[in-house]
Design an enzyme around this catalytic site. Sequence first.
Site, PDB file in Angstrom:
ATOM      1  N   CYS A 135       0.685  -1.414   0.124  1.00  0.00           N
ATOM      2  CA  CYS A 135       0.150  -0.219  -0.116  1.00  0.00           C
ATOM      3  C   CYS A 135       0.806   1.219  -0.133  1.00  0.00           C
ATOM      4  O   CYS A 135       0.637   2.126  -0.552  1.00  0.00           O
ATOM      5  CB  CYS A 135      -0.812   0.123   1.290  1.00  0.00           C
ATOM      6  SG  CYS A 135      -0.185  -0.576   2.564  1.00  0.00           S
ATOM      7  N   GLN A 162       1.956   4.920   9.201  1.00  0.00           N
ATOM      8  CA  GLN A 162       0.938   3.943   8.659  1.00  0.00           C
ATOM      9  C   GLN A 162      -0.258   3.811   9.549  1.00  0.00           C
ATOM     10  O   GLN A 162       0.012   3.852  10.708  1.00  0.00           O
ATOM     11  CB  GLN A 162       1.722   2.574   7.989  1.00  0.00           C
ATOM     12  CG  GLN A 162       2.870   2.855   6.961  1.00  0.00           C
ATOM     13  CD  GLN A 162       3.267   1.816   6.449  1.00  0.00           C
ATOM     14  OE1 GLN A 162       4.542   1.770   6.136  1.00  0.00           O
ATOM     15  NE2 GLN A 162       2.784   0.753   6.361  1.00  0.00           N
ATOM     16  N   ARG A 268       4.218   2.771  12.455  1.00  0.00           N
ATOM     17  CA  ARG A 268       2.933   2.483  12.451  1.00  0.00           C
ATOM     18  C   ARG A 268       2.064   3.651  13.587  1.00  0.00           C
ATOM     19  O   ARG A 268       2.827   3.947  14.712  1.00  0.00           O
ATOM     20  CB  ARG A 268       2.295   1.123  13.321  1.00  0.00           C
ATOM     21  CG  ARG A 268       1.062   1.004  13.462  1.00  0.00           C
ATOM     22  CD  ARG A 268       0.198   0.446  12.266  1.00  0.00           C
ATOM     23  NE  ARG A 268       0.680  -0.896  11.754  1.00  0.00           N
ATOM     24  CZ  ARG A 268       0.711  -1.228  10.379  1.00  0.00           C
ATOM     25  NH1 ARG A 268       0.178  -0.502   9.308  1.00  0.00           N
ATOM     26  NH2 ARG A 268       1.156  -2.440   9.965  1.00  0.00           N
ATOM     27  N   HIS A 275      -2.723   5.937   5.065  1.00  0.00           N
ATOM     28  CA  HIS A 275      -1.288   6.014   5.203  1.00  0.00           C
ATOM     29  C   HIS A 275      -0.689   7.429   4.800  1.00  0.00           C
ATOM     30  O   HIS A 275      -1.236   7.792   3.543  1.00  0.00           O
ATOM     31  CB  HIS A 275      -0.680   5.112   4.377  1.00  0.00           C
ATOM     32  CG  HIS A 275      -0.693   3.431   4.833  1.00  0.00           C
ATOM     33  ND1 HIS A 275      -1.095   2.997   6.214  1.00  0.00           N
ATOM     34  CD2 HIS A 275      -0.102   2.493   4.365  1.00  0.00           C
ATOM     35  CE1 HIS A 275      -1.306   1.898   6.270  1.00  0.00           C
ATOM     36  NE2 HIS A 275      -0.726   1.262   5.225  1.00  0.00           N
TER      37      HIS A 275
HETATM   38  N1  HSE Z   1       1.947  -4.057   4.697  1.00  0.00           N
HETATM   39  C1  HSE Z   1       1.030  -2.537   5.032  1.00  0.00           C
HETATM   40  C2  HSE Z   1       0.917  -2.000   6.437  1.00  0.00           C
HETATM   41  C3  HSE Z   1      -0.389  -2.976   4.531  1.00  0.00           C
HETATM   42  O1  HSE Z   1       1.269  -2.887   7.320  1.00  0.00           O
HETATM   43  O2  HSE Z   1       0.588  -0.936   6.561  1.00  0.00           O
HETATM   44  C4  HSE Z   1      -0.448  -3.799   3.385  1.00  0.00           C
HETATM   45  O3  HSE Z   1      -0.048  -3.221   2.104  1.00  0.00           O
END
Ligand code: HSE
Length: 369
Positions: A135, A162, A268, A275
């Site tokens: 993504c 993210q 995150r 995102h």
């Molecule tokens: N790997 C991405 C995430 C989501 O953990 O935000 C999927 O593409």
Amino acid sequence: MKKVGFVGWRGMVGSVLLDRMKEENNFSNINAFFFTTSQVGMKAPETINGEKILLDAHSIKELSEMDIILSCQGGDYTEKVYAELKKYNWDGHWIDAASTLRMADESIIVLDPINEPSINTALKNGFRTWVGGNCTVSLMLLAIHGLIKEGAIEWVSSMTYQAASGAGAKNMKELLVQMGQLHSSTESELKKINFNILDVDKMVLNKMRSSDFSKENFQVPLAGNLIPWIDQDLGKGLSREEWKGQFETNKILMNNYEKINVDGLCTRIGSMRSHSQALTIKLKKHYELTEINDLIKSANNWVKLVPNEKEASINNLTPAAVSGGLDIAIGRVRRLALDDNIISAFTVGDQLLWGAAEPLRRMLQILIK
Ligand code: HSE
């Protein structure tokens, strides 16, 4: 009409995909079959021309009757079923949301506004495996598409923010549960007119660090916190999410654009489904800011340039503003004091739409046509 089998349609990405397909009337020209791993024979979701009963997602025979299979079921399913179908000499098209097959020679990472020529060439050459990209990679490429087309970029550093959705539905719920727990733990103090914010802060920390704080999915607090690591540890200090940024980007660009070096840290944060990424971009030569803005905003139908001003940025360049839509917002574009050819940008896009379901939906349309 082509027979299209859907697997994993009940999950988060699958549901977003089905909603988008309904919005675009995409069920009108396919014969849809819905597969399940647990409810064979039960009622399928209603669609025009759709089969009424759920089929068995582990039946290679039933699956092999499909012209196209679109899976949002996840990597374990892909690993098992895709290989079995190949052994069965199934020669239909496989469209997948999972990362399992992304870097395989037989697959194309699909992001058609960027790599439609590669998709068309692969189709002519008999490719049958089409995988949605990571993504952050897809969202970044759509945001800086104009600079890529121009061949303007030497390297990009992407520092990501993210959303919880990237980790899954349970994680999104856990984020909200954590928020609730933090609020509950401070409610009595917050009710006081002369509340003491340092006491509140201590209560929050104590709650986060307590053994009854919900963190089964994230393993650590996300609410009131951040997590500076996403996906597996590949060693040498590199996360798998960061590795994807480097390698998937160039697999998508391959054959149509110059290679660009990409690297950065993936983090995150406590947003729900969009995102964000702070980009530092080294350009190959001096460009005027107006030229850079013009290149960015005219690249595709979804990129929306937000003026690098406070009001516009805080209102339009956030997950709260962007989530639920197909716009890819990009702003905070300015020349950095570091070097005349280095600029910044900040971009936000919906992780479940352009970051996951939309490239798959569009690939299905390409195959139908
Ligand atoms: N790997 C991405 C995430 C989501 O953990 O935000 C999927 O593409």
